[in-house]
Motif scaffolding. Structure first.
Motif, mmCIF file in Angstrom:
data_model
loop_
_atom_site.group_PDB
_atom_site.id
_atom_site.type_symbol
_atom_site.label_atom_id
_atom_site.label_comp_id
_atom_site.label_asym_id
_atom_site.label_seq_id
_atom_site.Cartn_x
_atom_site.Cartn_y
_atom_site.Cartn_z
ATOM 1 N N LEU A 19 61.980 12.697 -50.107
ATOM 2 C CA LEU A 19 63.384 12.612 -49.465
ATOM 3 C C LEU A 19 64.779 11.851 -50.680
ATOM 4 O O LEU A 19 65.692 12.354 -50.147
ATOM 5 N N ARG A 49 66.846 17.861 -47.984
ATOM 6 C CA ARG A 49 66.304 16.488 -46.608
ATOM 7 C C ARG A 49 64.913 17.956 -45.823
ATOM 8 O O ARG A 49 64.087 17.525 -45.559
ATOM 9 N N ARG A 50 66.197 18.951 -44.832
ATOM 10 C CA ARG A 50 65.362 19.336 -44.425
ATOM 11 C C ARG A 50 64.094 20.638 -44.684
ATOM 12 O O ARG A 50 63.179 21.274 -44.468
ATOM 13 N N GLU A 53 61.044 18.055 -46.585
ATOM 14 C CA GLU A 53 60.367 18.913 -45.066
ATOM 15 C C GLU A 53 59.504 19.111 -44.814
ATOM 16 O O GLU A 53 58.291 19.331 -44.843
ATOM 17 N N ARG A 54 60.304 20.617 -45.318
ATOM 18 C CA ARG A 54 58.743 21.591 -44.475
ATOM 19 C C ARG A 54 58.287 22.262 -46.239
ATOM 20 O O ARG A 54 56.991 22.494 -45.724
ATOM 21 N N HIS A 56 56.728 19.751 -47.485
ATOM 22 C CA HIS A 56 55.391 18.559 -47.372
ATOM 23 C C HIS A 56 54.971 19.779 -46.446
ATOM 24 O O HIS A 56 53.755 19.393 -46.010
ATOM 25 N N GLU A 57 55.503 19.971 -45.280
ATOM 26 C CA GLU A 57 54.823 20.145 -43.873
ATOM 27 C C GLU A 57 54.155 22.073 -44.782
ATOM 28 O O GLU A 57 52.642 21.667 -43.929
#
Length: 78
Positions: A19, A49-50, A53-54, A56-57
């Motif tokens: 992040l 950041r979004r 995060e995606r 990592h998901e």
């Protein structure tokens, strides 16, 4: 499982995006060469950041892996 950090013989490391890399991802997305090959368009740190995060998901779901190089890497946007 966490995405691994891979050490390369040149001394570079390949690691997952963090992040805290959001500003770097925004800057990279403005580079025409990066956009040509990566379809990357991230306009704000929040967008970045979004996206991170995606990433990592998707790793946790075993759908993909992506990350920047670091250490001794020349980045034209710095």
């Amino acid at each position: 499982m966490d995405q691994p950090v891979l050490g390369l013989p040149s001394g570079l490391e390949l690691r997952p995006w963090r992040l805290s890399d959001a500003d770097v991802l925004v800057a990279a997305s403005q580079d025409p060469g990066v956009r040509q090959w990566n379809r990357l368009l991230v306009e704000t740190p929040e967008d970045a950041r979004r996206r991170i995060e995606r990433m990592h998901e998707r790793w946790r779901a075993e759908l993909s892996a992506i990350g920047p190089s670091r250490d001794r890497m020349a980045r034209p946007w710095d």
